[in-house]
Write an enzyme that holds these catalytic residues in place. Structure first.
Site, PDB file in Angstrom:
ATOM      1  N   HIS A  44     -23.450 -18.761  37.246  1.00 28.19           N
ATOM      2  CA  HIS A  44     -22.895 -20.115  37.374  1.00 28.19           C
ATOM      3  C   HIS A  44     -21.969 -20.141  38.570  1.00 28.19           C
ATOM      4  O   HIS A  44     -21.679 -19.092  39.156  1.00 28.19           O
ATOM      5  CB  HIS A  44     -22.096 -20.452  36.106  1.00 28.19           C
ATOM      6  CG  HIS A  44     -20.924 -19.531  35.935  1.00 28.19           C
ATOM      7  ND1 HIS A  44     -21.019 -18.356  35.218  1.00 28.19           N
ATOM      8  CD2 HIS A  44     -19.682 -19.561  36.464  1.00 28.19           C
ATOM      9  CE1 HIS A  44     -19.858 -17.718  35.304  1.00 28.19           C
ATOM     10  NE2 HIS A  44     -19.032 -18.425  36.055  1.00 28.19           N
ATOM     11  N   HIS A 132     -18.144 -19.508  45.208  1.00 35.90           N
ATOM     12  CA  HIS A 132     -19.037 -18.344  45.242  1.00 35.90           C
ATOM     13  C   HIS A 132     -19.725 -18.242  43.892  1.00 35.90           C
ATOM     14  O   HIS A 132     -19.283 -18.855  42.911  1.00 35.90           O
ATOM     15  CB  HIS A 132     -18.229 -17.064  45.514  1.00 35.90           C
ATOM     16  CG  HIS A 132     -17.272 -16.737  44.413  1.00 35.90           C
ATOM     17  ND1 HIS A 132     -16.009 -17.291  44.335  1.00 35.90           N
ATOM     18  CD2 HIS A 132     -17.388 -15.952  43.303  1.00 35.90           C
ATOM     19  CE1 HIS A 132     -15.399 -16.857  43.248  1.00 35.90           C
ATOM     20  NE2 HIS A 132     -16.221 -16.035  42.590  1.00 35.90           N
TER      21      HIS A 132
END
Ligand code: 3AM
Length: 186
Positions: A44, A132
């Site tokens: 995720h 990120h």
């Protein structure tokens, strides 16, 4: 039970094909040290880590997320490349980079941070937000790798919303459960 706390974060869910692609891509990465690679179902993009929050605050948290989702429109993002915090030769987090959409992701992260602080009193994030996707973490000491050793070619995806996630830390790794989905519409 009163006093029960839940560990929460807010994240952008990733398409299943992208998750499988990323998990497959890092299988080939030569590295030194033991890595716990993120299970594909757990991949995720975190927008905000809330930490342990009293269960009684969940409604107010959801109200804050509802407020934020209305201020932002869906947008395009892309993943590409590999990197690490603090550095590839002493990595504590191995990540896939965000080559498109970093601006709107940071705007969402900042709005979540600000709105959760205002509505629930949650402490504001001290560190600068850097979008990120965490691919792995060392099992012990930092790991070392060459970020050029494999290529993670650009893969685009559309950010249509974010999820409120519960994290339960277990010996076999964290278990994440979505508690609510918030569609962008601004
Ligand atoms: O999605 P990633 O891996 O970037 O690192 C944790 C993970 O981020 C982060 O919250 C996400 C879901 O667990 N996290 C855990 N503890 C944290 C902390 N104390 C934290 N982020 C900031 N501060």
């Amino acid at each position: 039970r009163p006093g029960t706390r839940v560990r929460l974060f807010v994240a952008v869910a990733l398409p299943q094909k992208l998750r499988e692609f990323l998990r497959q891509a890092v299988r080939e990465l030569p590295h030194r040290g033991r890595v716990r690679w993120t299970k594909p179902e757990n991949l995720h993009l975190t927008l905000k880590f809330l930490g342990e929050v009293p269960e009684g605050s969940l409604e107010e948290v959801a109200a804050a997320l509802e407020e934020v989702r209305r201020r932002h429109a869906p947008f395009e993002a892309a993943v590409s490349g590999l990197g690490a915090f603090p550095a590839p030769r002493r990595a504590r987090v191995v990540w896939a980079g965000i080559s498109e959409g970093a601006g709107p992701l940071a705007a969402l992260a900042a709005d979540l941070d600000e709105t959760l602080h205002r509505r629930t009193g949650l402490e504001r994030e001290q560190r600068e937000y850097r979008a990120h996707i965490t691919l792995g973490r060392p099992a012990g000491r930092p790991v070392s790798f060459d970020p050029e050793a494999i290529s993670i070619p650009e893969r685009r995806f559309r950010v249509e919303g974010f999820d409120l996630m519960r994290s339960v830390l277990k010996p076999g790794g964290p278990v994440y459960t979505p508690l609510g989905s918030f569609a962008l519409e601004g």
